[in-house]
Design a protein around this motif. Structure first.
Motif, PDB file in Angstrom:
ATOM      1  N   THR A  81       0.840  -1.187   0.000  1.00 17.50           N
ATOM      2  CA  THR A  81       0.000   0.000   0.000  1.00 17.50           C
ATOM      3  C   THR A  81       0.881   1.244   0.000  1.00 17.50           C
ATOM      4  N   LYS A  82       0.329   2.341  -0.501  1.00 17.11           N
ATOM      5  CA  LYS A  82       1.046   3.611  -0.520  1.00 17.11           C
ATOM      6  C   LYS A  82       0.033   4.739  -0.633  1.00 17.11           C
ATOM      7  N   GLU A  83       0.368   5.893  -0.082  1.00 12.54           N
ATOM      8  CA  GLU A  83      -0.502   7.051  -0.195  1.00 12.54           C
ATOM      9  C   GLU A  83       0.345   8.307  -0.141  1.00 12.54           C
ATOM     10  N   TYR A 126       0.442  12.835  -1.692  1.00 14.60           N
ATOM     11  CA  TYR A 126      -0.001  13.841  -2.654  1.00 14.60           C
ATOM     12  C   TYR A 126       0.808  13.744  -3.948  1.00 14.60           C
ATOM     13  N   TRP A 182      -4.844  13.869  -3.540  1.00 14.13           N
ATOM     14  CA  TRP A 182      -4.406  12.856  -2.579  1.00 14.13           C
ATOM     15  C   TRP A 182      -4.651  11.480  -3.172  1.00 14.13           C
ATOM     16  N   PHE A 183      -3.582  10.674  -3.299  1.00 20.17           N
ATOM     17  CA  PHE A 183      -3.678   9.351  -3.913  1.00 20.17           C
ATOM     18  C   PHE A 183      -3.502   8.269  -2.853  1.00 20.17           C
ATOM     19  N   THR A 184      -4.278   7.195  -2.983  1.00 23.01           N
ATOM     20  CA  THR A 184      -4.128   6.022  -2.122  1.00 23.01           C
ATOM     21  C   THR A 184      -4.071   4.779  -3.008  1.00 23.01           C
ATOM     22  N   HIS A 223      -4.332   0.704  -2.732  1.00 20.84           N
ATOM     23  CA  HIS A 223      -4.669  -0.485  -1.953  1.00 20.84           C
ATOM     24  C   HIS A 223      -5.036  -1.598  -2.924  1.00 20.84           C
ATOM     25  N   LYS A 247      -6.808   5.195  -6.047  1.00 19.57           N
ATOM     26  CA  LYS A 247      -7.870   6.203  -5.890  1.00 19.57           C
ATOM     27  C   LYS A 247      -7.236   7.573  -5.723  1.00 19.57           C
ATOM     28  N   TYR A 248      -7.929   8.601  -6.249  1.00 19.39           N
ATOM     29  CA  TYR A 248      -7.469   9.948  -5.918  1.00 19.39           C
ATOM     30  C   TYR A 248      -8.630  10.813  -5.441  1.00 19.39           C
ATOM     31  N   GLN A 308      -6.609  15.103   1.375  1.00 19.19           N
ATOM     32  CA  GLN A 308      -6.489  13.983   2.307  1.00 19.19           C
ATOM     33  C   GLN A 308      -7.727  13.811   3.176  1.00 19.19           C
ATOM     34  N   TRP A 319       6.810   5.423  -6.285  1.00 17.27           N
ATOM     35  CA  TRP A 319       5.478   5.189  -6.854  1.00 17.27           C
ATOM     36  C   TRP A 319       5.576   4.255  -8.064  1.00 17.27           C
TER      37      TRP A 319
END
Length: 264
Positions: free
Chosen positions: A166-168, A170, A185-187, A189, A194-195, A199, A250
């Protein structure tokens, strides 16, 4: 004083070179090394160092790749880096150095060496993370105990492991129709990227299914630095990170997702 601070104080006073007075380099002596964690997994090491360690904390563990190969897990601010340590049968190899005995290997770490990763991160190895940590034995008495639901059985207790990789953070994204750049803000999973507007936003603007993504690569076509792109059949998404190291992280994890998905 927090647990991480108390550990830092405890670890910083320990001189690893005092652990051996023996001169032989038998790998079996590793069992006596206070910061050797045996078959601790990569993800458990990350959780341990991120929750209880501090910047510069490190530990040695078995690598799952092959016998004789070990991993040095090091906390670098808010992430954990992993480096190979190889035992050849008569010496220990780490980075550009080779040590003829375990005593020399440990003595090297007592001098707080500086290590650099491929992504450009520089870390001073300051605090060996001990395998045995003293914790206060504090338990509370049960005052209330009742079942919240009835009719459930042990079959309902299916543990759900946290998703790996996982990573999150901006990233700056180029718009689809209007080619303006906006920070989102990107996540990441599982296979979903997802953006969100920021946050704190509860709902994502869009969800990208990485199983549909064909490529992730650095991009030099935009008039911006640290850019990379994700190629989908319907559109290519252009994203920019604050630093080249962040963009590289990333790209690596997104490519790992693509390779992992294709291997199934």
């Amino acid at each position: 004083m927090g647990r991480a601070e108390s550990l830092e104080g405890k670890m910083s006073t320990q001189d690893p070179s005092d652990l051996w007075s023996r001169s032989d380099g038998d790998v079996e002596l590793l069992q006596d090394l206070g910061w050797y964690h045996g078959n601790l997994t990569r993800h458990a090491a990350e959780a341990l160092l991120l929750s209880n360690g501090c910047d510069g904390s490190y530990l040695l563990r078995d690598s799952n790749e092959r016998i004789g190969l070990y991993s040095l897990s090091v906390r670098a601010k808010d992430s954990v880096k992993h480096f190979h340590v190889e035992y050849t049968g008569y010496s220990f190899k780490f980075g550009f150095n080779e040590f003829s005995s375990l005593k020399d290997f440990v003595k090297h770490f007592a001098n707080q060496p500086l290590i650099g990763s491929e992504t450009g991160t520089l870390i001073v190895l300051k605090h060996p993370y001990p395998k045995k940590v003293e914790e206060p034995s504090i338990y509370e008495s049960v005052r209330v105990h009742t079942a919240m639901q009835t009719g459930r059985s042990e079959n309902d207790l299916v543990p759900t492991a946290p998703s790996l990789g996982t990573k999150e953070g901006y990233l700056t994204k180029q718009g689809g129709l209007v080619k303006t750049w906006k920070t989102r803000w990107f996540t990441l999973h599982r296979n979903e990227l997802k953006y969100f507007k920021d946050q704190m936003s509860p709902e994502p603007i869009r969800i990208l299914d990485l199983t549909e993504c064909s490529a992730v690569q650095f991009d030099y076509s935009q008039e911006r630095v640290n850019c990379f792109c994700l190629v989908f059949p319907f559109r290519t998404f252009y994203l920019c990170a604050k630093t080249g190291v962040e963009a590289d992280e990333w790209i690596k994890i997104l490519r790992w997702k693509l390779v992992k998905d294709k291997s199934y």
